[in-house]
Design an enzyme around this catalytic site. Sequence first.
Site, PDB file in Angstrom:
ATOM      1  N   ASP A  17       1.216 -13.200  -2.122  1.00  0.00           N
ATOM      2  CA  ASP A  17       0.542 -12.549  -1.708  1.00  0.00           C
ATOM      3  C   ASP A  17      -0.067 -11.514  -1.073  1.00  0.00           C
ATOM      4  OD1 ASP A  17      -1.947 -11.176  -3.524  1.00  0.00           O
ATOM      5  OD2 ASP A  17      -3.453 -13.236  -2.935  1.00  0.00           O
ATOM      6  N   ARG A  56       1.001  -1.427  -0.096  1.00  0.00           N
ATOM      7  CA  ARG A  56      -0.191  -0.009   0.149  1.00  0.00           C
ATOM      8  C   ARG A  56       1.133   0.863   0.204  1.00  0.00           C
ATOM      9  NH1 ARG A  56      -4.727  -0.872   3.970  1.00  0.00           N
ATOM     10  NH2 ARG A  56      -3.087  -1.720   5.175  1.00  0.00           N
TER      11      ARG A  56
END
Lengths: 426, 329
Positions: free
Chosen positions: A307, A66
């Site tokens: 992931d 992020r």
Amino acid sequence: MSRLEILNGRLLDPLNNIDGVSDVFIENGRVIAIGTAPDNFDAETQINAEGKIVCPGLIDLCARVRSPGADSAYALEKELRSAVAGGITRLVCPPDTMPVIDMPATALLEQDLAADAGLARIHPIGAMTRKLEGLLLTDMAMLDEAGCVGVGNALKPIADTLVLRRAMQYASTYDIKVFLTPFDPYLLGNGCIHEGALSTELGLPSIPEAAETVAVARDLALIETAGVRAHIHLLSSARALEMIQHAQSRNLPVTASVAAHHLHICETDMPHFDPNFKVLPPFREAEDRQALRDGIKNGVISSVCSDHQSRGRDTKLAPFSEASSGVIGLQTLLSLTLRLADEGVCSLSQAIALLTSNPAREISIDSGHLAPGQAADICIFDPNEMWELSSDTLYCRGNSSPFIGQTLKGRVSHTLIDGQLVYPFS
Amino acid sequence: MNSPTANKHLETTADGQLKHFLSTSNHSRENLTRILELADSFISFGKREIKKVPLLRGKTVVNLFFEPSTRTRTTFEIAAKRLSADVINLNASRMSTTKGESILDTVYTLEAMHVDLFVVRDGASGTAELIARHLPDDVRVINAGDGRHAHPTQAMLDMFTIRHYKGAFENLKIAIVGDILHSRVARSQIHALRILGVKDIRVIGPKTLIPTKIESMGVVPYYDMDKGLDGVDAILMLRLQHERMEGQQIPSQQEYFYRFGLTSRRVALAASDAIVMHPGPINRGLEISSRVADGPQSVILPQVTNGIAVRMAIMSLLMGGQNSMGGKK
């Protein structure tokens, strides 16, 4: 002139076919010799790797940190600390950041922010369509020049097949690789769990296997006509894997990777309504998990990724359908991949290749091996050390994982980037 | 790690008593039967002039409904009041975007006021369990419906009704008809029927409304209603949320009624003494004809009456377990 030597470790460098006790000598951030020290080599730092494995720094083909995003630089640093604590020296990040990586400036910003943190490097995947809206193509050639290793549309499937076709054709013009996460948007809907016995039992909106196979079929047909190099991320089903295997046998330029957790967990392992098991794509059936393991064995799947996503604790404290999806994975990637070797799915050397030379090839960089002259990005780990995955051992912000509370085998002791010791933290 | 066992512990005390009532699937036949037997004894109370018993005197019950309901909430309220509990009704709305944090915050706030029992309804599967996991050990939770997952008190009042009219469960043939996919009632009915010993459970509907692998729940799907109803002892109709699915899961109301509507002709395919049930509210002329709904084999209104006794039984068993654990707070 800084010099460092790693002594007595078992050097595992799959690309160069090295597996044996061998010393590594590093000068000015680069590997300068393997085995025998160069003349007059006088190391300032020595690492005794006896009983440990020395391998190239791990390359994670799909992780979300992020950044750029609403969080502070401090938040990014926590994620990158988690990466190097997991032996990862390079992260490939999908473009679904805030703002989206759909312009050269944001691609450069993302790499700069990581460089400022001075830990693992970030290789962005640029957006395939502006704002990931699936409507208008991005400036792919410029994104390529700005350091993107390819383009993709993250977890937002492009609904319009014509747009997807043009995106692939355009990418192919510049030999840019496309990274695809296969979801049919309509079959995906608001599903949150694999469509099977468990979704029926729990009454949860489900994601059928066809959400993946329909998308892979469409992707493969377009890859073939566009002649674009493609990588399919995050596979979850046996059927989709079969289709990719078939495509590879026909020499289509398509490769595939899988998230480490999908190789170990299936639907029947899931405690009811536990958001630590909420991932996208969802955990599917035992046969699917077995097929993915077979895909590792026969090479149809060439890389394993984390992931990784750090989810706020509050976003997991919700009814399953409303809880955020995604789990942490940077610090579990190595242990979960080593487990494949322990369980006889592949050799130790193959397990390391899944995390080093193979993903390096996917993003077309000369890395993931330790020939003299290479940047000294190195992971040193004890393959037998047992450790507990808990909030205390995690450096990232999130702590949601299906493996939380479990004892994992194989732990990183040192991580070097450009010959600098970045883990353990000073 | 696998399924129901994981939740048994949550719903029962160490000595096997009822603790929470979140599902029918995580309870023993013995405990489900105890509920039915206790409910039997409460049935007569409703007919008395003074309908109250002091079993829950001094206890506080909160009906926490995140999803609108009048019928279920009202029967819970009446049940609690007949047990002499203090009842608070909270119709808390929450947008699907406000996350569980706020559900738990709401619950924690109420818990700080020393609530003894929460009756919870929510549109998301798993909410009642989420709440039960985050409350102190001496607070009880009843699931009054969570998403598509479970509606165990409705299922138990259905079991009570079946038992009342049909006696022993073992040799019964039961058909559940309609929107199985979205129905928490159907899921709880299936588990309860199976645990109570019914071997022939059928679900009837079009493939768009029967969830995948339904056989794994121990039932047989029928896509032809006439075949599915053959010889059954009870027909459990479900409400069709037609406003949400027309043109998607069913082509039209007409076509649905033609294929899956319960008419007198179809009732005649079942056993001659078969009963017809429905959790309400009914869509007349859509899933059931008025002649059947109001006909001699319909037990739809007795179901409502039974609902109060069954909920009284569940509440008192949960709170009884609480007292036997040595009081609270």
